[in-house]
Design a protein around this motif. Structure first.
Motif, PDB file in Angstrom:
ATOM      1  N   ARG A  63      -0.260   1.189  -9.198  1.00  0.00           N
ATOM      2  CA  ARG A  63      -0.601  -0.175  -9.591  1.00  0.00           C
ATOM      3  C   ARG A  63       0.538  -0.801 -10.407  1.00  0.00           C
ATOM      4  O   ARG A  63       0.772  -2.013 -10.326  1.00  0.00           O
ATOM      5  CB  ARG A  63      -1.886  -0.174 -10.421  1.00  0.00           C
ATOM      6  N   PHE A  87      -1.362  -0.826  -3.926  1.00  0.00           N
ATOM      7  CA  PHE A  87      -2.658  -0.163  -3.974  1.00  0.00           C
ATOM      8  C   PHE A  87      -2.515   1.227  -3.366  1.00  0.00           C
ATOM      9  O   PHE A  87      -1.851   1.398  -2.336  1.00  0.00           O
ATOM     10  CB  PHE A  87      -3.726  -0.950  -3.206  1.00  0.00           C
ATOM     11  N   VAL A 111     -10.856  -4.060  -9.762  1.00  0.00           N
ATOM     12  CA  VAL A 111      -9.975  -2.915  -9.548  1.00  0.00           C
ATOM     13  C   VAL A 111      -9.477  -2.368 -10.879  1.00  0.00           C
ATOM     14  O   VAL A 111      -9.278  -1.159 -11.031  1.00  0.00           O
ATOM     15  CB  VAL A 111      -8.793  -3.323  -8.640  1.00  0.00           C
ATOM     16  N   ALA A 148      -8.856   2.181 -11.159  1.00  0.00           N
ATOM     17  CA  ALA A 148      -7.963   2.072 -10.007  1.00  0.00           C
ATOM     18  C   ALA A 148      -8.165   3.206  -9.017  1.00  0.00           C
ATOM     19  O   ALA A 148      -7.777   3.087  -7.852  1.00  0.00           O
ATOM     20  CB  ALA A 148      -6.510   2.047 -10.475  1.00  0.00           C
ATOM     21  N   ARG A 149      -8.744   4.311  -9.462  1.00  0.00           N
ATOM     22  CA  ARG A 149      -8.981   5.434  -8.553  1.00  0.00           C
ATOM     23  C   ARG A 149     -10.180   5.177  -7.647  1.00  0.00           C
ATOM     24  O   ARG A 149     -10.140   5.481  -6.454  1.00  0.00           O
ATOM     25  CB  ARG A 149      -9.211   6.711  -9.360  1.00  0.00           C
ATOM     26  N   HIS A 174       0.840  -1.193   0.000  1.00  0.00           N
ATOM     27  CA  HIS A 174       0.000   0.000   0.000  1.00  0.00           C
ATOM     28  C   HIS A 174       0.875   1.244   0.000  1.00  0.00           C
ATOM     29  O   HIS A 174       1.948   1.255   0.614  1.00  0.00           O
ATOM     30  CB  HIS A 174      -0.927   0.029   1.226  1.00  0.00           C
ATOM     31  N   TYR A 210      -2.561   6.833  -9.495  1.00  0.00           N
ATOM     32  CA  TYR A 210      -3.078   5.487  -9.198  1.00  0.00           C
ATOM     33  C   TYR A 210      -2.517   4.461 -10.188  1.00  0.00           C
ATOM     34  O   TYR A 210      -2.175   3.337  -9.799  1.00  0.00           O
ATOM     35  CB  TYR A 210      -4.604   5.488  -9.254  1.00  0.00           C
ATOM     36  N   TYR A 226     -11.675   2.081  -7.052  1.00  0.00           N
ATOM     37  CA  TYR A 226     -11.654   0.775  -6.372  1.00  0.00           C
ATOM     38  C   TYR A 226     -10.223   0.430  -5.974  1.00  0.00           C
ATOM     39  O   TYR A 226      -9.335   0.368  -6.828  1.00  0.00           O
ATOM     40  CB  TYR A 226     -12.231  -0.309  -7.285  1.00  0.00           C
ATOM     41  N   THR A 227     -10.026   0.246  -4.702  1.00  0.00           N
ATOM     42  CA  THR A 227      -8.722  -0.121  -4.163  1.00  0.00           C
ATOM     43  C   THR A 227      -8.921  -1.094  -3.023  1.00  0.00           C
ATOM     44  O   THR A 227     -10.043  -1.283  -2.539  1.00  0.00           O
ATOM     45  CB  THR A 227      -7.959   1.131  -3.683  1.00  0.00           C
TER      46      THR A 227
END
Length: 481
Positions: A327, A332, A399, A403-404, A310, A323, A406-407
């Motif tokens: 990734r 994340f 995700v 990606a912005r 993370h 993001y 859903y993390t």
């Protein structure tokens, strides 16, 4: 001291309160100075032999950071007046005390060879090899640094008529240390006299003007998304690193804006051990997202074996390119959202799916194999009469779709909030740097200011490594007894 990794016998504050001789021995005993000496030493045996103790000069620069010595003249004065301080800096009785010009030449060599960045990486590698730095959770942030240079854009109308301006008075002294880069004519953005769609007859000429304008921009003048396919070396070559005017809003929500003239230091810090993994200094006007892309590319290229899960950041880094780069590093991004548009129907402000009664689904788990987030029914649905009439038991979101939004862990969940609390570690690191290592404002001009800031970060990491080794030795001694 705040520590997530393990309980410490000695804290960072206690290290700085130790006696000077023992503190310096802990910090400088394992400092990898061989790389620095090889970079700044003479490349040929011809010419005048070196009469200065370069190793002791580097030690004195590091100790000067811990002793709150800002100016080189104060460091030289301390070396001349205190035999005890010379002994701490590893000067012998036969060594000649360096002059201010000698230190200036040394700092210039450090700037030209860029060896401090490599030494910083060596210290981080040592911390990783000895198990002090895990790198599972990292935090990225920036802090403002005041420049020692005079702002050339000050209002000249405030000076009295007939009085010489400060720039004219100091021109003879500061001609070689001028901080402002040479003025380069900026390309003008093409504009049309009329609004609306470009006619077909003018489309080719207009497209040619726009392409010529975009080709004249460097990487830090284009869109943030254009930086993603570029390499770290190309980005660092185009990064503006001269003092400029920056602005920062008040995080307390008072709608006040703080302006400063100087630089912006951007760091990537391990939240568990509070080591500085990597950092970069840029001009104050550069937005936070651009140096974040540079740091993440540096992380992936220099520390590929570091398993980062993370990366934490504040709202200033909430951008889709950030993001995507996170990734790409295999982690994340845990960044609070900035809602620039109206929230779509069927989800809440954290983009969690809603049931028919408007209650958000609960985050359950993340499936790494399929890259999906699992959401289960909210607690309120246990007594809801609509649970068997079109209300799903489980929602799954990919995700990769966004990606912005859903993390993992999911936004709005307790796990997300608990992990995000660790972001305060980087605030603590900046506090240590400004309180103990004179990083609040640089006292050197032009490119030498960047060396001064790198020395502060290197001294901090050396202190942290020495403290961890001391705690490890003390812990083994206690267990053996």
């Amino acid at each position: 001291m705040y520590s997530i990794q393990q309980e410490e016998l000695f804290s960072f504050d206690e290290l700085m309160k130790m006696s000077a001789e023992s503190k310096y021995s802990v910090v400088l005993e394992h400092a990898p100075l061989g790389r620095i000496l090889h970079a700044v030493s003479k490349s040929s045996h011809l010419g005048r032999p070196e009469s200065l103790n370069t190793r002791a000069m580097i030690y004195s620069l590091l100790i000067g950071k811990m002793e709150h010595i800002r100016f080189t003249k104060d460091l030289v004065s301390r070396l001349r007046s205190s035999s005890e301080f010379r002994r701490w800096c590893r000067f012998t009785d036969s060594d000649r005390v360096p002059s201010e010009a000698a230190y200036s030449r040394l700092v210039t060599k450090l700037d030209q060879c860029g060896v401090l960045r490599d030494v910083q990486d060596i210290v981080v590698d040592q911390a990783i090899a000895e198990g002090f730095l895990s790198g599972e959770v990292l935090a990225v942030d920036s802090s403002h640094i005041e420049a020692f240079d005079r702002n050339p854009k000050l209002d000249k109308s405030k000076t009295k008529p007939g009085a010489a301006s400060p720039t004219e008075e100091e021109s003879a002294l500061l001609s070689e240390t001028s901080c402002q880069p040479p003025e380069v004519a900026k390309p003008t953005k093409p504009k049309r006299a009329k609004r609306g769609r470009v006619p077909k007859a003018e489309a080719a000429a207009w497209r040619e003007q726009v392409d010529a304008y975009e080709a004249s921009l460097n990487l830090f003048e284009r869109e943030v998304a254009d930086m993603l396919p570029e390499s770290y070396e190309a980005l660092i070559a185009d990064m503006p690193q001269f003092p400029s005017t920056g602005a920062k809003g008040d995080p307390r929500g008072t709608h006040r804006v703080k302006f400063w003239y100087g630089y912006k230091v951007n760091l990537l810090v391990d939240t568990a051990s509070q080591y500085i993994v990597t950092g970069v200094t840029c001009s104050a006007h550069v937005s936070d997202q651009r140096p974040a892309i540079v740091l993440l590319k540096r992380l992936k290229a220099r520390f590929p074996r570091l398993r980062v899960k993370h990366i934490l950041a504040d709202k200033g880094y909430d951008g889709e390119p950030v993001y995507k780069q996170i990734r790409a590093a295999g982690a994340f991004g845990l960044i609070p959202l900035v809602h620039r548009y109206k929230v779509p129907e069927g989800v809440d402000e954290h983009f969690r799916p809603l049931c028919r009664q408007g209650h958000p689904y609960r985050y359950d788990s993340y499936d790494a194999k399929r890259g999906t987030l699992k959401w289960t029914r909210p607690k309120e649905c246990a007594t809801c009469p609509l649970q068997n009439h079109g209300c799903q038991k489980v929602h799954k979101t990919k995700v990769a779709d966004d990606a912005r939004k859903y993390t993992a862990p999911g936004r709005g969940s307790a796990k997300f909030a608990e992990l995000f609390k660790q972001r305060t570690a980087i605030e603590r690191v900046f506090a240590y740097l400004k309180l103990y290592f004179e990083m609040g404002s640089s006292r050197k001009r032009k490119k030498r200011a960047l060396v001064d800031l790198d020395l502060s970060c290197l001294t901090y990491n050396l202190c942290k490594l020495g403290l961890d080794r001391l705690n490890k030795y003390r812990r083994k001694t206690v267990q053996a007894a």
